[in-house]
Design an enzyme around this catalytic site. Sequence first.
Site, PDB file in Angstrom:
ATOM      1  N   ASP A  47     -56.736  22.436  24.909  1.00 18.46           N
ATOM      2  CA  ASP A  47     -56.315  23.830  24.856  1.00 18.46           C
ATOM      3  C   ASP A  47     -57.021  24.643  25.939  1.00 18.46           C
ATOM      4  O   ASP A  47     -58.027  24.212  26.527  1.00 18.46           O
ATOM      5  CB  ASP A  47     -56.643  24.430  23.488  1.00 18.46           C
ATOM      6  CG  ASP A  47     -55.650  23.995  22.421  1.00 18.46           C
ATOM      7  OD1 ASP A  47     -54.642  23.369  22.782  1.00 18.46           O
ATOM      8  OD2 ASP A  47     -55.893  24.288  21.232  1.00 18.46           O
ATOM      9  N   LYS A  69     -52.428  27.469  25.126  1.00 19.03           N
ATOM     10  CA  LYS A  69     -51.519  28.513  24.667  1.00 19.03           C
ATOM     11  C   LYS A  69     -52.274  29.832  24.633  1.00 19.03           C
ATOM     12  O   LYS A  69     -53.440  29.880  24.252  1.00 19.03           O
ATOM     13  CB  LYS A  69     -50.980  28.173  23.268  1.00 19.03           C
ATOM     14  CG  LYS A  69     -50.097  26.942  23.246  1.00 19.03           C
ATOM     15  CD  LYS A  69     -49.629  26.623  21.853  1.00 19.03           C
ATOM     16  CE  LYS A  69     -50.740  26.065  21.007  1.00 19.03           C
ATOM     17  NZ  LYS A  69     -50.290  25.631  19.678  1.00 19.03           N
ATOM     18  N   MET A  74     -58.541  36.473  16.737  1.00 13.68           N
ATOM     19  CA  MET A  74     -57.380  37.010  17.461  1.00 13.68           C
ATOM     20  C   MET A  74     -57.032  38.415  16.968  1.00 13.68           C
ATOM     21  O   MET A  74     -55.868  38.791  16.884  1.00 13.68           O
ATOM     22  CB  MET A  74     -56.174  36.074  17.309  1.00 13.68           C
ATOM     23  CG  MET A  74     -56.430  34.679  17.887  1.00 13.68           C
ATOM     24  SD  MET A  74     -55.144  33.487  17.481  1.00 13.68           S
ATOM     25  CE  MET A  74     -55.585  33.039  15.783  1.00 13.68           C
TER      26      MET A  74
END
Length: 469
Positions: free
Chosen positions: A256, A278, A389
């Site tokens: 990632d 991502k 996030m």
Amino acid sequence: MHLFPLFADLKDRRVLIVGGGTVAERKAALLLAAGARIDVAAVAVTALFGKWIEAGNVRHCAAAFDETQLDGCWLAIAATDDRVLNARVAAAATARRVFVNVVDDPLLCTFQVPSIVDRSPLTIAISTGGAAPMLARFARERIETLFDASWGALGALLARTRARIRARFARVEDRRRFYERVLRGDVAQLLRQQRDADAEAALDRALSETPPPTNHESRITNSGSVTLVGAGPGDPGLITLNALRALNEADVILHDRLVSAEVLDLARRDAERIDVGKIVGKHHTPQAQINERMLAEARRGRRVVRVKGGDAFIFGRGGEEIEFLRAHGIAYTIVPGITAAIACAAYAGIPLTHRDHAQSVRFVTAHRKRSEGEPDDLTSVGETLAIYMGVAEAAMLRDSLYADGWSPATPFAIVENGTRPQQRVLVGLLAELVECARAFEVRPPALLIVGDVAALAVSNHWFGAAPVQ
């Protein structure tokens, strides 16, 4: 090559140790493990030596060194703090063609005691010929991380099966190919998972199969595997030994965006590396494509390591990936990582729980699948919130917290690039959250911590730049 490497069978063979102190004790412990019969020549000995003597494991000669004590010995060790005496022992042993080791004096030695990685029956010895002992110890530490305890079990299993393997594969070339399949296949992996019976059954099945053809490509079957690795939030010192082993055994690494370059630098140099990173709102590689790539590489017989930042099972979609692998019959293992909430909070000096401030902690994400009608309640008074996030949704989160009864005076901390050299910690009150995130242009990766403990970042600061208030 300065020294010739040699593994000596000392079982029931006499070894003389001159000296009864702690250094001599350490040498004796190694020799006893190898089954040697030890004579120790020393007027006084340590308490542990005394126990060995009382148990009959060591014979004590409570007298000064005499050359006749070397008669019948295979090895000798001089481990006293008397350099003249050590030189006498070395000279007498050399005259009798008995190999001798003189502690801390390599010029008098005719053999060296190496640094040892013991995974019996596999034994790895490292030596610099006495020139740089600390280098040998450092090399041993590195090697220790690559060979876990399952190597011993694997060696024992192969030893028990050796006669059957030789009978099944008469040609050396066929045996070599068979061992390559076993060592790279699921037998070793099952032992690492503490599934000894399954490993032995897998080896039995491999033995009963028709010998594989010589063409390499035709031998590649669905024998690949996937290891799901949590790499922590960035500091390479936080990955586990199992993660390091997986990275060093990988044929292909799917990683990632949040996996740091320093972590990837620890991986096997010739492994193929594929960035499947991502970004929130910008998925470079859809999850379905990641799944299909893992499947394709594993079906080629490759060892796939899927590396994720933090821990794959904490908002990392690791559960979805193993469900996919299981549905397609691909063997997998899981290496947990230190999740961002724990590591970033610690590097910011924030205890997620504290007897005086918070008795519970909740990990939440601002990006999750919600069922229709599911409430957005993220908090309850008296706990710490670690929100993944969440900075991009600062206004929504602030309003939700207000709706749940949190005070505008509740402390918060934003930890940006936690555990990395560029770590930045912003501290304030909930009423200031949106303005703070905007003014300092906070960018992911960033963790939002809400609760009374967040204020402790100021007093507990220890890593990187001081918190900004």
